[in-house]
Design a protein around this motif. Structure first.
Motif, PDB file in Angstrom:
ATOM      1  N   SER A   1       0.840  -1.192   0.000  1.00 49.30           N
ATOM      2  CA  SER A   1       0.000   0.000   0.000  1.00 49.30           C
ATOM      3  C   SER A   1       0.873   1.240   0.000  1.00 49.30           C
ATOM      4  O   SER A   1       1.980   1.224   0.547  1.00 49.30           O
ATOM      5  N   CYS A   2       0.361   2.293  -0.596  1.00 49.86           N
ATOM      6  CA  CYS A   2       1.034   3.600  -0.587  1.00 49.86           C
ATOM      7  C   CYS A   2      -0.008   4.634  -0.194  1.00 49.86           C
ATOM      8  O   CYS A   2      -0.907   4.942  -0.987  1.00 49.86           O
TER       9      CYS A   2
ATOM     10  N   MET B   1      -2.725   3.917  -3.068  1.00 52.36           N
ATOM     11  CA  MET B   1      -2.423   3.071  -4.214  1.00 52.36           C
ATOM     12  C   MET B   1      -1.960   1.719  -3.688  1.00 52.36           C
ATOM     13  O   MET B   1      -1.364   1.636  -2.611  1.00 52.36           O
ATOM     14  N   TYR B   2      -2.212   0.675  -4.483  1.00 48.89           N
ATOM     15  CA  TYR B   2      -1.870  -0.683  -4.069  1.00 48.89           C
ATOM     16  C   TYR B   2      -1.056  -1.390  -5.145  1.00 48.89           C
ATOM     17  O   TYR B   2      -1.124  -1.041  -6.316  1.00 48.89           O
ATOM     18  N   LEU B   3      -0.314  -2.397  -4.716  1.00 49.94           N
ATOM     19  CA  LEU B   3       0.359  -3.283  -5.647  1.00 49.94           C
ATOM     20  C   LEU B   3       0.145  -4.707  -5.151  1.00 49.94           C
ATOM     21  O   LEU B   3       0.733  -5.114  -4.145  1.00 49.94           O
ATOM     22  N   GLN B   4      -0.713  -5.433  -5.850  1.00 51.23           N
ATOM     23  CA  GLN B   4      -0.948  -6.840  -5.540  1.00 51.23           C
ATOM     24  C   GLN B   4       0.101  -7.652  -6.275  1.00 51.23           C
ATOM     25  O   GLN B   4       0.193  -7.590  -7.506  1.00 51.23           O
ATOM     26  N   MET B   5       0.897  -8.411  -5.526  1.00 45.89           N
ATOM     27  CA  MET B   5       1.993  -9.188  -6.115  1.00 45.89           C
ATOM     28  C   MET B   5       1.737 -10.668  -5.878  1.00 45.89           C
ATOM     29  O   MET B   5       1.686 -11.112  -4.721  1.00 45.89           O
ATOM     30  N   ASN B   6       1.568 -11.406  -6.956  1.00 38.20           N
ATOM     31  CA  ASN B   6       1.331 -12.853  -6.885  1.00 38.20           C
ATOM     32  C   ASN B   6       2.489 -13.601  -7.533  1.00 38.20           C
ATOM     33  O   ASN B   6       3.275 -13.031  -8.283  1.00 38.20           O
TER      34      ASN B   6
ATOM     35  N   THR C   1      -0.533  -6.541 -10.015  1.00 35.79           N
ATOM     36  CA  THR C   1      -1.652  -5.688 -10.394  1.00 35.79           C
ATOM     37  C   THR C   1      -1.607  -4.398  -9.578  1.00 35.79           C
ATOM     38  O   THR C   1      -1.584  -4.453  -8.338  1.00 35.79           O
ATOM     39  N   VAL C   2      -1.588  -3.272 -10.276  1.00 34.32           N
ATOM     40  CA  VAL C   2      -1.618  -1.976  -9.607  1.00 34.32           C
ATOM     41  C   VAL C   2      -3.057  -1.463  -9.584  1.00 34.32           C
ATOM     42  O   VAL C   2      -3.802  -1.644 -10.556  1.00 34.32           O
TER      43      VAL C   2
END
Length: 115
Positions: free
Chosen positions: A21-22, A79-84, A69-70
């Protein structure tokens, strides 16, 4: 003043997931595109993901396409960054960035992918 605060980093095994998260303040978040960058030890900082102010356009580095996925929530100024499917080579400090006349960066959050 512009402030960006990243959170959500940590240690994860290969193949695992994390969401960064930002949290932004000091500017009109909904009017500005945002980016995620990362910097691995001994390497230059690189762009990971970009999202326009209204989320209509999202771009990714080739190395993370299909895995990261941003997204953003303009109501929460976040803002988010989903990292899989994380890989060892995703290990880095992750920064969020915004350009409001000048470039602003957060302090970064460490992501370590290791078994």
């Amino acid at each position: 003043q512009v402030q960006l605060v990243e959170s959500g980093g940590g240690l994860v095994q290969p193949g695992g997931s994390l969401t960064l998260s930002c949290a932004a303040s000091g500017f009109t978040f909904s009017r500005h595109a945002m980016s995620w960058y990362r910097q691995a030890p001994g390497k230059e900082r690189e762009l990971v993901a970009f999202i326009t102010n209204g989320s209509s356009r999202r771009d990714y580095a080739d190395s993370v396409k299909g895995r990261f996925t941003v997204s953003r929530d303009n109501a929460k100024n976040t803002m988010y960054l989903q990292m899989n499917s994380l890989k060892v080579e995703d290990t880095a400090i992750y920064y969020c960035q915004v350009r409001v006349i000048n470039n602003y960066w957060g302090q970064g959050t460490q992501v370590t992918v290791s078994s």
